[in-house]
Motif scaffolding. Structure first.
Motif, PDB file in Angstrom:
ATOM      1  N   ASN A 135      -2.489  13.031   5.525  1.00  0.00           N
ATOM      2  CA  ASN A 135      -1.039  13.108   5.320  1.00  0.00           C
ATOM      3  C   ASN A 135      -0.631  14.464   4.735  1.00  0.00           C
ATOM      4  O   ASN A 135       0.439  14.984   5.040  1.00  0.00           O
ATOM      5  N   GLU A 137       0.508  13.487  -2.948  1.00  0.00           N
ATOM      6  CA  GLU A 137      -0.794  13.001  -2.464  1.00  0.00           C
ATOM      7  C   GLU A 137      -1.925  13.742  -3.175  1.00  0.00           C
ATOM      8  O   GLU A 137      -2.912  13.132  -3.599  1.00  0.00           O
ATOM      9  N   LEU A 155       3.778   6.464   2.118  1.00  0.00           N
ATOM     10  CA  LEU A 155       3.892   7.927   2.090  1.00  0.00           C
ATOM     11  C   LEU A 155       3.747   8.571   3.466  1.00  0.00           C
ATOM     12  O   LEU A 155       4.043   9.741   3.639  1.00  0.00           O
ATOM     13  N   LEU A 198       0.835  -1.191   0.000  1.00  0.00           N
ATOM     14  CA  LEU A 198       0.000   0.000   0.000  1.00  0.00           C
ATOM     15  C   LEU A 198       0.879   1.254   0.000  1.00  0.00           C
ATOM     16  O   LEU A 198       1.528   1.571   0.987  1.00  0.00           O
ATOM     17  N   MET A 199       0.892   1.957  -1.131  1.00  0.00           N
ATOM     18  CA  MET A 199       1.735   3.137  -1.242  1.00  0.00           C
ATOM     19  C   MET A 199       1.243   4.256  -0.331  1.00  0.00           C
ATOM     20  O   MET A 199       2.013   5.088   0.128  1.00  0.00           O
ATOM     21  N   SER A 200      -0.072   4.284  -0.073  1.00  0.00           N
ATOM     22  CA  SER A 200      -0.641   5.275   0.851  1.00  0.00           C
ATOM     23  C   SER A 200       0.076   5.217   2.201  1.00  0.00           C
ATOM     24  O   SER A 200       0.343   6.244   2.818  1.00  0.00           O
ATOM     25  N   PHE A 204      -3.136   2.600  -3.952  1.00  0.00           N
ATOM     26  CA  PHE A 204      -3.701   3.743  -3.229  1.00  0.00           C
ATOM     27  C   PHE A 204      -5.113   3.424  -2.745  1.00  0.00           C
ATOM     28  O   PHE A 204      -5.623   2.342  -3.004  1.00  0.00           O
ATOM     29  N   GLY A 205      -5.725   4.399  -2.064  1.00  0.00           N
ATOM     30  CA  GLY A 205      -7.093   4.198  -1.615  1.00  0.00           C
ATOM     31  C   GLY A 205      -7.206   3.719  -0.187  1.00  0.00           C
ATOM     32  O   GLY A 205      -8.124   2.980   0.165  1.00  0.00           O
ATOM     33  N   ALA A 206      -6.265   4.138   0.663  1.00  0.00           N
ATOM     34  CA  ALA A 206      -6.335   3.771   2.076  1.00  0.00           C
ATOM     35  C   ALA A 206      -7.002   4.858   2.901  1.00  0.00           C
ATOM     36  O   ALA A 206      -7.207   4.708   4.108  1.00  0.00           O
ATOM     37  N   MET A 242      -5.628   7.779   3.476  1.00  0.00           N
ATOM     38  CA  MET A 242      -4.561   8.391   4.277  1.00  0.00           C
ATOM     39  C   MET A 242      -4.043   9.690   3.659  1.00  0.00           C
ATOM     40  O   MET A 242      -3.283  10.416   4.290  1.00  0.00           O
TER      41      MET A 242
END
Ligand SMILES: Nc1ncnc2c1ncn2[C@@H]1O[C@H](COP(=O)(O)OP(=O)(O)OP(=O)(O)O)[C@@H](O)[C@H]1O
Ligand SMILES: [Mg+2]
Lengths: 114, 136
Positions: B110, B45, A38, A33-35, B102-104, B106
């Protein structure tokens, strides 16, 4: 832990950045998970991931991550390689699962981020 | 100094290009490494959010001696409840976005963490503008 030692433990091959083989890495982080990648604020990090696409490289570029090992036999594409070279990164490929690779590195003394 | 970039919604192959250019520019200007990291993480982001959630967008970067102001303006569905969107874990990301890593939920928290000032304006069915300021 030296990059060369990581290769040995994970039966990994260096895809690019061989000049970093003797570099020492302090910590590892495993995620697809790249999220989450980061949100880290850690220097000198090894990213262990099964997410093998251009965004993995971009995310690492932004997060100042130089070392990445792709697990589960994922293969780096030409596009990824070009971007990695441009950013002076070191990419490895390992046939092991994320779980096994992380376990081996942890056992051998690579530190977690938290 | 001013920089301008276009963002194409849905095109993950180019997501991060603008952030990468800004990073190079800040390096050339000799901005401190940790400060650069905060700025580009927040910008990346926001850029990925346009690619993931909107149709098209534009990034306007304004660099002054003591700070950088970045505006990300998109045409898209907008955010109906910004407070909810700011919460960690809240995400409406599609399966395709999740497959890209992606898609958490966050990203917005952030961005907040990595900027000194953050302002989000949004109109449903029109678009979203994210404005952030970082001091050097
Ligand atoms: N530019 C935008 N246009 C429309 N909706 C947006 C935009 N940016 C964010 N959102 C909405 O806010 C939610 C939360 O955004 P946030 O960046 O925190 O998480 P995410 O993009 O879903 O996942 P992550 O950033 O962790 O990959 C999104 O799922 C989406 O519903
Ligand atoms: Mg996001």
């Amino acid at each position: 832990m030296q990059v060369s030692k990581i290769c040995e433990l994970l039966a990994a091959t260096i895809i690019c950045g061989e000049e970093h083989a003797s570099a020492k890495i302090e910590r590892g982080f495993s995620s697809d998970l790249m999220s989450d990648v980061l949100t880290l604020d850690t220097d000198n990090l090894l990213l262990i991931t099964g997410l093998c696409n251009l965004q993995t490289i971009r995310t690492s570029e932004m997060a100042d991550i130089r070392y990445i090992v792709f697990v589960r036999n994922k293969k780096v594409t030409a596009e990824m390689l070009a971007l990695a070279n441009e950013n002076n990164m070191c990419l490895l490929e390992s046939p092991y699962t994320l779980f096994k690779a992380s376990g081996l590195l942890y056992q051998a003394g690579l530190n977690p981020v938290y | 100094m001013n920089l301008e970039f276009e963002i194409a919604g849905g095109d993950f192959t180019k997501a991060g290009y603008a952030s990468s250019q800004v990073k190079k520019m800040l390096k050339q200007l000799g901005v401190e490494a940790h400060c650069i990291k905060n700025i580009v993480i927040a910008l990346y982001e926001a850029e990925v959010n346009v690619v993931a959630h909107a149709y098209e967008g534009q990034i306007l970067v304004h660099i002054e001696s003591d700070k950088i102001t970045t505006k990300i303006i998109d045409k898209g569905p907008g955010i109906p409840d910004i407070e909810q969107a700011m919460q960690e874990g809240y995400s409406t990301a599609s399966k395709k976005v999740r497959e890209m890593g992606f898609g958490a939920g966050m990203g917005l928290p952030n961005i907040k963490k990595n900027t000194d000032k953050l302002q989000i304006q949004s109109k449903v069915d029109e678009g979203t503008t994210v404005e952030m300021v970082n001091y050097f």
